[in-house]
Design a protein around this motif. Structure first.
Motif, PDB file in Angstrom:
ATOM      1  N   GLY A  86       0.819  -1.198   0.000  1.00  0.00           N
ATOM      2  CA  GLY A  86       0.000   0.000   0.000  1.00  0.00           C
ATOM      3  C   GLY A  86       0.859   1.256   0.000  1.00  0.00           C
ATOM      4  N   PRO A  87       0.170   2.400  -0.136  1.00  0.00           N
ATOM      5  CA  PRO A  87      -1.281   2.563  -0.230  1.00  0.00           C
ATOM      6  C   PRO A  87      -1.812   2.189  -1.613  1.00  0.00           C
ATOM      7  N   CYS A  88      -2.874   1.410  -1.631  1.00  0.00           N
ATOM      8  CA  CYS A  88      -3.537   1.018  -2.875  1.00  0.00           C
ATOM      9  C   CYS A  88      -4.936   1.630  -2.919  1.00  0.00           C
ATOM     10  N   VAL A  89      -5.504   1.642  -4.096  1.00  0.00           N
ATOM     11  CA  VAL A  89      -6.861   2.170  -4.270  1.00  0.00           C
ATOM     12  C   VAL A  89      -7.717   1.098  -4.918  1.00  0.00           C
ATOM     13  N   LEU A  90      -8.555   0.477  -4.102  1.00  0.00           N
ATOM     14  CA  LEU A  90      -9.554  -0.473  -4.586  1.00  0.00           C
ATOM     15  C   LEU A  90     -10.923   0.138  -4.325  1.00  0.00           C
ATOM     16  N   LEU A  91     -11.618   0.485  -5.385  1.00  0.00           N
ATOM     17  CA  LEU A  91     -12.955   1.058  -5.264  1.00  0.00           C
ATOM     18  C   LEU A  91     -13.997  -0.022  -5.520  1.00  0.00           C
ATOM     19  N   THR A  92     -15.007  -0.055  -4.640  1.00  0.00           N
ATOM     20  CA  THR A  92     -16.089  -1.018  -4.796  1.00  0.00           C
ATOM     21  C   THR A  92     -17.427  -0.289  -4.742  1.00  0.00           C
ATOM     22  N   ASP A  93     -18.484  -1.031  -5.081  1.00  0.00           N
ATOM     23  CA  ASP A  93     -19.817  -0.478  -4.877  1.00  0.00           C
ATOM     24  C   ASP A  93     -20.234  -0.692  -3.421  1.00  0.00           C
ATOM     25  N   ALA A  94     -21.464  -0.385  -3.087  1.00  0.00           N
ATOM     26  CA  ALA A  94     -21.919  -0.475  -1.697  1.00  0.00           C
ATOM     27  C   ALA A  94     -21.969  -1.906  -1.194  1.00  0.00           C
ATOM     28  N   ALA A  95     -22.006  -2.873  -2.110  1.00  0.00           N
ATOM     29  CA  ALA A  95     -22.048  -4.288  -1.731  1.00  0.00           C
ATOM     30  C   ALA A  95     -20.652  -4.912  -1.712  1.00  0.00           C
ATOM     31  N   ASN A  96     -19.624  -4.090  -1.744  1.00  0.00           N
ATOM     32  CA  ASN A  96     -18.222  -4.548  -1.718  1.00  0.00           C
ATOM     33  C   ASN A  96     -17.816  -5.324  -2.973  1.00  0.00           C
ATOM     34  N   VAL A  97     -18.432  -5.003  -4.096  1.00  0.00           N
ATOM     35  CA  VAL A  97     -18.044  -5.615  -5.369  1.00  0.00           C
ATOM     36  C   VAL A  97     -17.035  -4.694  -6.061  1.00  0.00           C
ATOM     37  N   PRO A  98     -15.820  -5.171  -6.322  1.00  0.00           N
ATOM     38  CA  PRO A  98     -14.812  -4.311  -6.964  1.00  0.00           C
ATOM     39  C   PRO A  98     -15.279  -3.827  -8.332  1.00  0.00           C
ATOM     40  N   LEU A  99     -15.013  -2.558  -8.602  1.00  0.00           N
ATOM     41  CA  LEU A  99     -15.418  -1.950  -9.871  1.00  0.00           C
ATOM     42  C   LEU A  99     -14.325  -2.005 -10.914  1.00  0.00           C
ATOM     43  N   ARG A 100     -13.093  -2.200 -10.511  1.00  0.00           N
ATOM     44  CA  ARG A 100     -11.951  -2.267 -11.412  1.00  0.00           C
ATOM     45  C   ARG A 100     -10.787  -2.876 -10.623  1.00  0.00           C
ATOM     46  N   PRO A 101      -9.706  -3.264 -11.290  1.00  0.00           N
ATOM     47  CA  PRO A 101      -8.535  -3.724 -10.540  1.00  0.00           C
ATOM     48  C   PRO A 101      -8.012  -2.623  -9.621  1.00  0.00           C
ATOM     49  N   ARG A 107     -17.074   2.653  -1.724  1.00  0.00           N
ATOM     50  CA  ARG A 107     -16.148   2.283  -0.665  1.00  0.00           C
ATOM     51  C   ARG A 107     -14.712   2.221  -1.193  1.00  0.00           C
ATOM     52  N   LEU A 108     -13.765   2.440  -0.277  1.00  0.00           N
ATOM     53  CA  LEU A 108     -12.333   2.447  -0.605  1.00  0.00           C
ATOM     54  C   LEU A 108     -11.623   1.421   0.275  1.00  0.00           C
ATOM     55  N   PHE A 109     -10.891   0.511  -0.368  1.00  0.00           N
ATOM     56  CA  PHE A 109     -10.179  -0.540   0.354  1.00  0.00           C
ATOM     57  C   PHE A 109      -8.708  -0.563  -0.032  1.00  0.00           C
ATOM     58  N   MET A 110      -7.920  -1.175   0.852  1.00  0.00           N
ATOM     59  CA  MET A 110      -6.549  -1.587   0.578  1.00  0.00           C
ATOM     60  C   MET A 110      -6.460  -3.081   0.862  1.00  0.00           C
ATOM     61  N   PRO A 111      -5.369  -3.757   0.529  1.00  0.00           N
ATOM     62  CA  PRO A 111      -5.337  -5.212   0.730  1.00  0.00           C
ATOM     63  C   PRO A 111      -5.686  -5.651   2.156  1.00  0.00           C
TER      64      PRO A 111
END
Length: 512
Positions: A80-95, A154-158
């Protein structure tokens, strides 16, 4: 009778590692899964988040297979820091867009500096905007993939991705947040909502905790998939380099951790907040601590690349050849900027250079030059840290690159700094396990992982490396214009290659 143990898993750039550790700090078992990142364009480095979870599950099931261990807590960490964006159901929108090795957000950095002021960003956030800044990469997605971004919530990292998959809890640690420049205020220890609302509209930023805080407990669903007991605590976790620092006890004021991996990280613990536009000022992994940090964009990545070019000989053989080459690699000098460079030059358009080549140079010379290039880059960072107000009193080495001894010896020789090496240098997964252990056990890292070796610099090589370091600094300055021009050509070349590939695919479609 089953042995009680903690599980630590780290998602790294080139592999994921898992360890089972008992109450005394002994590694009962370890396992690794190798993977590759995606580089769809020069300066772009991505990874599919599904890989992170799949490898966590695979590692966990492998480690638990003998059935003789009862896991009492789970620790997580990741690059990190990485940028993983998901929808509200935690489904990733892109790598996921990876950390400072991904340099795509140059335009957004300029725009954000113009909008909020570079000095004000540095003052509030502790770091200047650079390729390391996760906030600028969120801005890149919003600007360049607007339809996709409209669904981002939502915003996630590993580490936080593993935490949510295990517990259903959406959290992030303070340290990782402090690398989301300019979204986090390092004095208030909170998201800076006025800027976040403008840069990341629609994204609900995660509640913040410290890396060792419990994020939640393993759900029944996650237990069924992983084999972990339902209900055991999972820590919030953090970025791998900071977990590595925890794993070797490099958290005291004056400590500097050197992480020998695919990239090189330096984490220096300071007594009070220190900022420098060419370094990263962050909050630490432990409450009340602050760091001044830096990183080389490539280190072990270069040695792995050379090994592949050489036909994949064993690393011990390459180290033997490099040792025989001797200090200075028989007149070779490498700039290790193969993916641009992070600190202290903050130049995403820098490129690798190997100067002084002749037909008499061999594999050992090239490999030695790569190891020395890392040492020269570390020296540049150390000098910058100390010029900025840092006070380095102890250097602690960790990571896979410490094995074999030559690489650490070269870095000590080049920098003139001794390095202490603990018994256990497995790194971030061990640090994550230690933090997890603290949820139920009273343990100390000094007892878990005592220092067993000190690598001292050799005075007889100091003058040669002083001269080489001067040439290293001069080579970047004198070649910068050419390197930037070649970086631009690489982007154009890739675009042309993609156009040709698309035409070929269309022609194949017509023919079929």
């Amino acid at each position: 009778m089953k042995v009680s143990a903690v599980l630590g898993v780290d998602i790294g750039t080139s592999s994921s590692k898992g360890v089972l550790v008992d109450v005394d700090g002994r590694v009962l078992r370890s396992s690794t899964r190798a993977h590759e990142v995606s580089r769809p364009r020069p300066g772009w480095v991505e990874m599919d988040a599904d890989v992170w979870w799949q490898e966590f599950v695979s590692l966990t099931r492998d480690l638990l297979a003998p059935g003789d261990v009862e896991v009492v807590a789970v620790g997580v960490s990741g690059m990190g820091p990485c940028v993983l964006l998901t929808d509200a159901a935690n489904v990733p929108l892109r790598p996921a867009i990876l950390y400072g090795v991904d340099t795509r957000s140059t335009d957004q950095i300029a725009q954000l500096n113009e909008r909020f002021g570079a000095d004000e960003i540095l003052r509030r956030c502790g770091s200047a905007l650079s390729s390391q800044a996760a906030g600028a990469k969120v801005a890149w997605v919003a600007e360049n993939e607007p339809d996709l971004y409209q669904r981002a919530r939502r915003l996630f990292m590993p580490s936080s991705w593993l935490a949510v998959k295990l517990t259903d809890e959406y959290v992030l640690d303070h340290h990782s947040a402090s690398q989301c420049t300019p979204l986090y205020d390092t004095d208030d220890h909170d998201w800076y909502h006025p800027w976040a609302a403008e840069i990341a509209p629609g994204v609900v930023l995660p509640p913040l905790r410290w890396p060792g805080d419990v994020a939640g407990r393993v759900t029944a669903e996650a237990a069924a998939v992983t084999g972990l007991p339902a209900g055991v605590p999972v820590i919030t976790g953090t970025i791998d380099a900071w977990s590595e620092a925890i794993s070797v006890g490099a958290q005291g004021v004056g400590d500097l951790m050197l992480m020998y991996g695919t990239t090189m990280f330096l984490v220096h613990t300071v007594a009070a907040r220190v900022t420098d536009p060419s370094l990263w000022g962050t909050v630490g992994a432990l409450p009340g601590t602050r760091n001044l940090a830096g990183g080389l964009a490539t280190s072990g990545a270069i040695t792995a690349w050379l090994r592949e070019l050489f036909g994949s000989p064993d690393y011990p053989d390459l180290l033997r050849l490099a040792e025989a080459s001797g200090p200075g690699a028989r007149g070779l000098l490498m700039l290790p900027y193969f993916a641009g460079e992070r600190t202290p030059i903050l130049d995403p358009q820098a490129r690798g250079i190997l100067a002084g080549l002749t037909v008499s140079h061999d594999r050992g010379d090239l490999y030695r030059a790569a190891l020395e290039a890392t040492g020269l880059g570390v020296r540049h960072n150390i000098e910058t840290i100390e010029a900025s107000g840092g006070d380095i009193r102890r250097v602690v080495a960790v990571g896979g690159g410490t094995q074999g001894g030559l690489w650490t010896q070269i870095v000590s020789d080049v920098t003139g700094r001794a390095q202490v090496i603990p018994a256990q240098t497995i790194g971030a997964s061990y640090g994550a396990a230690f933090l997890a252990a603290q949820t139920g056990w009273t343990v100390s890292i000094e007892a878990w992982n005592p220092v067993t070796e000190v690598c001292e610099p050799r005075a007889e090589f100091a003058a040669d490396y002083d001269e080489l370091y001067g040439l290293y600094r001069e080579l970047y300055t004198s070649s910068k214009r050419v390197a930037h021009a070649l970086a631009a050509r690489q982007v154009r070349f890739l675009g042309a290659a993609r156009t040709d590939a698309s035409k070929e695919q269309r022609n194949e479609g017509v023919a079929s």
